[in-house]
Structure formats: C-alpha cells, structure tokens
Design a protein around this motif. Structure first.
Motif, PDB file in Angstrom:
ATOM      1  N   MET A 368      67.609  11.174  52.474  1.00  0.00           N
ATOM      2  CA  MET A 368      67.382  10.354  51.265  1.00  0.00           C
ATOM      3  C   MET A 368      65.829  10.437  50.984  1.00  0.00           C
ATOM      4  O   MET A 368      65.130  10.267  51.843  1.00  0.00           O
ATOM      5  CB  MET A 368      67.864   9.175  51.175  1.00  0.00           C
ATOM      6  CG  MET A 368      69.359   9.058  51.161  1.00  0.00           C
ATOM      7  SD  MET A 368      69.972  10.109  49.956  1.00  0.00           S
ATOM      8  CE  MET A 368      69.303   9.305  48.447  1.00  0.00           C
ATOM      9  N   HIS A 501      68.255   1.958  44.814  1.00  0.00           N
ATOM     10  CA  HIS A 501      69.155   2.398  45.982  1.00  0.00           C
ATOM     11  C   HIS A 501      69.266   0.960  46.837  1.00  0.00           C
ATOM     12  O   HIS A 501      68.153   0.182  47.145  1.00  0.00           O
ATOM     13  CB  HIS A 501      68.636   3.484  46.625  1.00  0.00           C
ATOM     14  CG  HIS A 501      67.438   3.288  47.538  1.00  0.00           C
ATOM     15  ND1 HIS A 501      66.294   2.929  46.894  1.00  0.00           N
ATOM     16  CD2 HIS A 501      67.182   2.940  48.824  1.00  0.00           C
ATOM     17  CE1 HIS A 501      65.540   2.636  48.085  1.00  0.00           C
ATOM     18  NE2 HIS A 501      66.078   2.761  49.254  1.00  0.00           N
ATOM     19  N   VAL A 507      71.504  -4.614  44.413  1.00  0.00           N
ATOM     20  CA  VAL A 507      71.414  -3.597  43.419  1.00  0.00           C
ATOM     21  C   VAL A 507      72.271  -3.679  42.263  1.00  0.00           C
ATOM     22  O   VAL A 507      71.941  -3.659  40.893  1.00  0.00           O
ATOM     23  CB  VAL A 507      71.436  -2.006  43.768  1.00  0.00           C
ATOM     24  CG1 VAL A 507      70.291  -1.976  44.613  1.00  0.00           C
ATOM     25  CG2 VAL A 507      72.700  -1.684  44.078  1.00  0.00           C
ATOM     26  N   MET A 570      76.809   4.663  38.741  1.00  0.00           N
ATOM     27  CA  MET A 570      76.410   3.981  40.103  1.00  0.00           C
ATOM     28  C   MET A 570      77.269   2.600  40.371  1.00  0.00           C
ATOM     29  O   MET A 570      77.295   2.365  41.601  1.00  0.00           O
ATOM     30  CB  MET A 570      75.055   3.780  39.632  1.00  0.00           C
ATOM     31  CG  MET A 570      73.966   5.042  39.638  1.00  0.00           C
ATOM     32  SD  MET A 570      72.292   4.551  39.449  1.00  0.00           S
ATOM     33  CE  MET A 570      71.777   3.867  40.995  1.00  0.00           C
ATOM     34  N   VAL A 574      78.732   1.585  43.843  1.00  0.00           N
ATOM     35  CA  VAL A 574      78.403   0.474  44.722  1.00  0.00           C
ATOM     36  C   VAL A 574      79.593  -0.507  44.928  1.00  0.00           C
ATOM     37  O   VAL A 574      79.756  -1.084  46.013  1.00  0.00           O
ATOM     38  CB  VAL A 574      77.392  -0.172  44.187  1.00  0.00           C
ATOM     39  CG1 VAL A 574      77.635  -0.926  42.800  1.00  0.00           C
ATOM     40  CG2 VAL A 574      76.567  -0.815  44.994  1.00  0.00           C
ATOM     41  N   PHE A 579      77.285   0.551  48.512  1.00  0.00           N
ATOM     42  CA  PHE A 579      75.759   0.828  48.754  1.00  0.00           C
ATOM     43  C   PHE A 579      75.742   2.150  47.724  1.00  0.00           C
ATOM     44  O   PHE A 579      76.749   2.749  47.467  1.00  0.00           O
ATOM     45  CB  PHE A 579      75.545   1.790  50.352  1.00  0.00           C
ATOM     46  CG  PHE A 579      74.230   2.360  50.177  1.00  0.00           C
ATOM     47  CD1 PHE A 579      73.224   1.370  50.682  1.00  0.00           C
ATOM     48  CD2 PHE A 579      73.861   3.371  49.804  1.00  0.00           C
ATOM     49  CE1 PHE A 579      71.773   1.832  50.847  1.00  0.00           C
ATOM     50  CE2 PHE A 579      72.668   3.869  50.041  1.00  0.00           C
ATOM     51  CZ  PHE A 579      71.500   3.141  50.229  1.00  0.00           C
ATOM     52  N   VAL A 580      74.680   2.386  47.002  1.00  0.00           N
ATOM     53  CA  VAL A 580      74.447   3.299  46.209  1.00  0.00           C
ATOM     54  C   VAL A 580      73.135   3.793  46.174  1.00  0.00           C
ATOM     55  O   VAL A 580      72.020   3.076  46.555  1.00  0.00           O
ATOM     56  CB  VAL A 580      75.028   2.912  44.889  1.00  0.00           C
ATOM     57  CG1 VAL A 580      73.837   1.679  44.073  1.00  0.00           C
ATOM     58  CG2 VAL A 580      75.152   4.116  43.747  1.00  0.00           C
ATOM     59  N   SER A 581      72.920   5.095  45.800  1.00  0.00           N
ATOM     60  CA  SER A 581      71.348   5.469  45.536  1.00  0.00           C
ATOM     61  C   SER A 581      71.680   6.570  44.268  1.00  0.00           C
ATOM     62  O   SER A 581      72.867   7.065  43.993  1.00  0.00           O
ATOM     63  CB  SER A 581      70.972   6.190  46.475  1.00  0.00           C
ATOM     64  OG  SER A 581      71.463   7.513  46.808  1.00  0.00           O
ATOM     65  N   PHE A 582      70.536   6.865  43.601  1.00  0.00           N
ATOM     66  CA  PHE A 582      70.912   7.656  42.369  1.00  0.00           C
ATOM     67  C   PHE A 582      71.252   9.004  42.831  1.00  0.00           C
ATOM     68  O   PHE A 582      72.289   9.350  42.009  1.00  0.00           O
ATOM     69  CB  PHE A 582      69.266   7.944  41.860  1.00  0.00           C
ATOM     70  CG  PHE A 582      69.073   8.773  40.613  1.00  0.00           C
ATOM     71  CD1 PHE A 582      69.343   7.876  39.184  1.00  0.00           C
ATOM     72  CD2 PHE A 582      68.756  10.051  40.650  1.00  0.00           C
ATOM     73  CE1 PHE A 582      69.238   8.972  38.174  1.00  0.00           C
ATOM     74  CE2 PHE A 582      68.939  10.674  39.358  1.00  0.00           C
ATOM     75  CZ  PHE A 582      69.151  10.433  38.327  1.00  0.00           C
ATOM     76  N   GLU A 584      73.176   9.936  44.849  1.00  0.00           N
ATOM     77  CA  GLU A 584      74.816   9.894  45.184  1.00  0.00           C
ATOM     78  C   GLU A 584      75.795   9.207  44.160  1.00  0.00           C
ATOM     79  O   GLU A 584      76.937   9.235  44.526  1.00  0.00           O
ATOM     80  CB  GLU A 584      74.937   8.859  46.543  1.00  0.00           C
ATOM     81  CG  GLU A 584      74.203   9.509  47.754  1.00  0.00           C
ATOM     82  CD  GLU A 584      74.282   8.613  49.083  1.00  0.00           C
ATOM     83  OE1 GLU A 584      74.397   9.180  50.210  1.00  0.00           O
ATOM     84  OE2 GLU A 584      74.263   7.377  48.811  1.00  0.00           O
ATOM     85  N   GLY A 585      75.283   9.065  42.848  1.00  0.00           N
ATOM     86  CA  GLY A 585      75.800   8.357  42.071  1.00  0.00           C
ATOM     87  C   GLY A 585      76.997   9.189  41.397  1.00  0.00           C
ATOM     88  O   GLY A 585      77.106   9.179  40.341  1.00  0.00           O
TER      89      GLY A 585
END
Length: 585
Positions: A368, A501, A507, A570, A574, A579-582, A584-585
């Motif tokens: 990441m 993220h 978040v 996103m 989540v 958990f989330v990141s841009f 992986e959205g």
C-alpha cells in the motif's frame, strides 16, 4: 459541432481596421480608422461557423477576449461583446465594435492580429504582434522577431488572412509567448490541447470511462506527478502510453519502466557507480531520460513506473518525491568530483519538464502507498464499464499508432503550465469565493476527524480548478458553476478520498460526512456558498442517518456523482471487512 472547437486564424491589419484601436486614432487621425471594423473573409467565417447558411445575412453576436491595453496590466484579460455583420454593400463580413483603449493597441498598418475562435461559445480571443519600429511607436527587437517569424510560419495569405492549421498553431503561439508570457492563456491553448487530445484518443478506439482522458491531462497540468490505480488490465498503462506517444515527437522523450519487487534503493532508478571500476557508472532508462530532459528544457519528458507498488515506494522513490516538492534541490548520483562514464556527480535539480506517472495494481503481491506519497499526486482510479467490455467483445480495437505525435505541437504547453503560478485570485471572479469556501469546508470536515490536509493540497486543488476553467472556457456564470461542480467532484475523488484508509472505527464517521457532502446540492453565489448552513446541517446529521439504517433522506442524484459512488463502495468495504483504503474500495 466539430470535436475540436478552438480554431486559429490571423489577420494582417489594413488602414480601415485601425479604428478598432484607440491609440492609432490619436496618432494617425480619425479618418484612418473611420470604419472601425476588421474584415473577415468568407473562408475564415466558414471555419468559425461551419453550420452558417451560405446565403445568411443575419448579424452574429460574439464574445471577445483580449489583454488590457495598459502596459502595467498586460496579464489582465478583458471581455466585451461584438457583432459580425455584412457591410460594404453586402460584400464583406466585418467584425465591428468600440475602440480598444491603451498603449498596447497603438497598432499600425500590417501589424498582425492572431486570433483563436471557440465555436462552442462564439468567443474570439486575440493578440496583436507589432511589426516595424517607428519613432512615435517603438517596437522591441523581440517583438519584431516574433512578428517576422510568425509571418514566415503562416505562409501565403488569402486576402491578408490565414486559417492556421492545428500543427502550426502551437509554434505561432509560442512566438507570441516571447512577447506576452500569457499568450497561451489568452489564445485558449489549454482548451485547444484538451480538445485535440480527447478527439485523437477517441479516434484511436480507446474506451474512455468517467472522463479519465480529460482528468489525466488536467492532473498533469496541475502537477508533474500522477498515480493511476485500478483493476489489472483496465487500461491504465495503455492510456499513459497513448498520451506519451501523442504529445512527443520521439520515443527518446519517455521511458516505461517495470518496477521490480527487489527495488530496495534508488539505484534501480538513478543507477550507481561501479565499485570495481572507477570509470564506470551503471545507467538506467530513468537516468537517461532525466539527462535528455535537462538538455531539452522546452519539451516534456516522461517516466512511467509500471506497477509502482510492487516494492515499497519510499525505498526507491524518496529522492524523486523530495525533488518534486523542492525543485531547486540537487539530485546526488555519485561522490566523484569529475564525471564518471559521462555522468556528473549530481544533477542540478529534477528537470521542471519531467513528468512522472505511476500505475498501481492492488493484490496480495503489492504494498500500500503511504499518505505522504498519495498526498503528492492526483490519484485516478480506472474501472471498466459494461459498454466498454461489450465493445471489446464485439471486436473493437485500440491503435495508439494512429495518434503518434499528433499533439507534439502542444508539448511546450504542458511544460509552460508548470511555470504558471496559480492563486485563488486567478480563478474567474464568479467562482473565486465559492471555490475557496469549498476548500475550507473540506478542510474543516477532515480536521474534525484529525485527517486535515495541508497547504500543498490546497494549492494543488486550486491549480486543478484553474486549469479546468481554462480547458472548458465557460462563457456564463451558470456554466462556470457547472464547471466548478465537476472540478470539485474530480478533486474530492482524486485528492481527498485517497488519503482515507484505516479501520472502521477511525474512517467510517468521516466517510459518512463526506457522503453527505457529496450528496447534498451546493448552491453558489459570488460571495461564497449560498446554502452553507444547510450543508453543514446535512453533514452533521449524516451519522444519525447511518445509525437509523436508512438512506431515505438522500436525494436520487448526488451533486458530486463520481465521488459519491466511490464513497459508497468504500463504506460497503469497511462495513464488510472492518478496514478500507482508496485502492481497495
């Protein structure tokens, strides 16, 4: 309407034209400029208005844009309305209007009027290049040279007028830029480049989704570092390669480099001195492009780092990240006092004409990006639409060879854009305060969750706003507000959401607020955000809506649709994984 709306022409001024300009009437007398009009021959008129009926005699109202005539204000662009009508017994079309005051427009016979006409808004922009130095009207040697070279480049005239071919326009505007540093801005060169790029890419067969073609160019206008992320095989590298081939004249101007999982230092990027041979330096494709860029500062050079996150970016790219933000800092290559194998001990800086595009795939083999990397770039996500997939299955093909070097005359425009200093005061007056208010609203929204952005992000968002207004040239305040909405959608998606993220507890509250921000309609006026109180109330209530488990209070169409769609993905991520990141959205 043609795919490219901005077209170029030139006019060598005749005595009957001179009354358009104030100072000439003072020096040559009213009789010299009594007609106060500029003849427009029918070929040029047909180029400007391709749908105009041949027998039409109805006057045409247009907008005009030109530089303030006062020498101290030559960066200021003025506008007015003018009319093109048949005159002289119905024989000639003439562009009429009031005289233009100011010393800049002390023009004489045979001076050159360079014109850009935007068909979509019927807007004519122009700049005057003066020819001969005269006792009562001095002309600098630089302007005389630009005038002579422009005439030579234009070639044979048609009744003292020229239709300027697309491949010539960039070179002629570049000559005008030696006299007026904002000639490209006045003559709508940013819009011309954007239109030409999108038109040529479409003709190559590339399937464009969510305006990624325009967004890529605007992002490169605003900064030299761009990240493309998305599904493997979604067209990231193909789009980057297409742009490189379109706006360069030679493969020597770019390098596409596959990042390796073993890249643990900058040696893979900048090379290294051979420890066993004091005269040898191990070069890389990136270093070779760097050196060529230094030797050719007016043209753009590109490095594409393919699958940039196969290794930790900070381990091999830290020097570049620092140099992009500190353009005066040297880049160290080796410790020898003398060049080694032709490579100096250090480069003076990262060349300002060098652009870096990174592509990113996300799977179990990649790393990441940290926020400090994402904060330095626009991040454009690629997704494949059903329509594009259907076209592919139907046999549609993309051929980048069709557009090779088609946009090479715009290469210097991209380089010049990096030198342009943009402040909020440079934005069109109607959107100046609303744009600043939106940036402040986003800052406060993120600050409440301790994820606020800094001055760099605010500056880059402002630059993106300025270039999209230049690329679209909206002619009314209503149209300018529509452009601001599009720009805001792009920047929330490309600059704000990539920062987010982490775990759900951290978040989700911010994503819910941003969803409300993107959902609710924003109403603007010259003073700022007209419905700011209502917006803040909707944002504050967003947590309650989520806890109630309903979205009934949300309207059908989000105000910022691209960003809203990404936030929804996103939020789903989540909630399902914690958990989330841009990416992986």
């Amino acid at each position: 309407m043609n795919a490219v709306d901005v077209v170029y022409a030139a006019r060598k001024l005749a005595p009957s034209n001179l009354g358009w300009f104030h100072r000439t009437r003072e020096t040559l007398g009213e009789a010299s400029g009594r007609e106060r009009a500029i003849n427009i021959n029918r070929d040029v008129l047909a180029d400007w208005f391709p749908n105009l009926a041949p027998a039409s005699e109805k006057p045409i109202e247009i907008n005009t844009r030109f530089l303030d005539g006062t020498p101290a204000q030559t960066r200021k662009i003025l506008t007015d309305r003018r009319t093109i009508r048949l005159q002289g017994g119905g024989k000639n079309w003439r562009l009429a209007g009031d005289a233009i005051p100011g010393e800049l427009y002390d023009v004489r016979e045979d001076d050159l009027l360079l014109m850009a006409f935007d068909r979509s808004t019927s807007t004519l922009s122009f700049i005057v290049l003066k020819g001969v130095d005269q006792p009562d009207r001095p002309v600098s040697p630089v302007e005389q040279a630009a005038y002579s070279e422009a005439l030579a480049a234009l070639g044979p005239a048609n009744r003292s007028m020229w239709i300027i071919a697309a491949e010539k326009a960039g070179a002629i505007i570049d000559l005008a830029r030696t006299v007026y540093d904002n000639a490209g801005e006045v003559l709508m060169q940013y819009k011309s480049m954007a239109e030409s790029w999108r038109s040529d890419l479409s003709s190559s067969g590339y399937a464009v989704v969510q305006n990624v073609d325009e967004r890529l160019l605007l992002a490169l206008f605003s900064k030299r570092f761009l990240i493309l992320t998305g599904l493997s095989g979604s067209g990231k590298t193909l789009l980057a390669r297409s742009f490189l081939r379109w706006c360069t004249t030679s493969p020597e101007q770019y390098a596409v480099v596959a990042v390796g999982a073993n890249w643990t230092s900058n040696e893979h990027v900048l090379g290294y001195a051979d420890a066993l041979n004091e005269s040898r330096y191990i070069r890389t494709k990136v270093l070779d492009v760097l050196i060529r860029a230094i030797k050719d500062p007016k043209q753009p050079y590109f490095i594409v780092l393919d699958e940039m996150n196969l290794s930790h970016v900070e381990r091999y790219f830290a020097d570049f990240l620092s140099a992009i933000e500190s353009p005066q800092e040297p880049i160290y290559l080796h410790g020898d006092a003398k060049p080694r194998d032709g490579i100096p001990g250090q480069l003076p800086n990262l060349p300002p004409n060098l652009f870096v595009i990174g592509t990113v795939n996300v799977d179990e083999t990649t790393y990441m990006f940290s926020p400090k990397v994402l904060d330095r770039a626009n991040v454009i996500e690629f997704r494949t639409s059903g329509e594009a997939m259907l076209a592919f299955l139907g046999g549609a093909k993309s051929s980048t060879s069709r557009i090779d070097s088609n946009g090479s005359s715009f290469g210097n425009v991209l380089v010049e854009a990096q030198q342009f200093k943009v402040t909020p005061a440079e934005l069109p007056e109607a959107v100046r305060n609303p744009a600043a208010a939106e940036i402040m609203l986003l800052f406060n929204l993120l600050a409440e969750e301790e994820m606020e952005f800094g001055f760099r992000s605010a500056q880059e968002i402002t630059r993106y706003f300025w270039f999209i207004f230049e690329a679209r040239q909206a002619a009314t305040d209503v149209a300018r507000y529509a452009v601001l909405a599009t720009a805001l959608d792009h920047q929330v998606l490309q600059k704000i959401l990539p920062r987010i993220h982490g775990a759900r507890k951290r978040v989700e509250p911010l994503l819910l607020k941003l969803r409300a921000y993107c959902q609710e309609r924003h109403e603007w006026e010259p003073a700022g955000i007209k419905n700011l109180t209502g917006l803040n109330a909707a944002i504050a209530a967003s947590k309650g809506i989520a806890q109630a488990g309903t979205t009934d209070e949300l309207t059908a169409t989000p105000f910022l649709p691209l960003s809203h769609r990404k936030i929804e993905r996103m939020l789903m991520k989540v909630k399902s994984t914690g958990f989330v990141s841009f990416a992986e959205g």
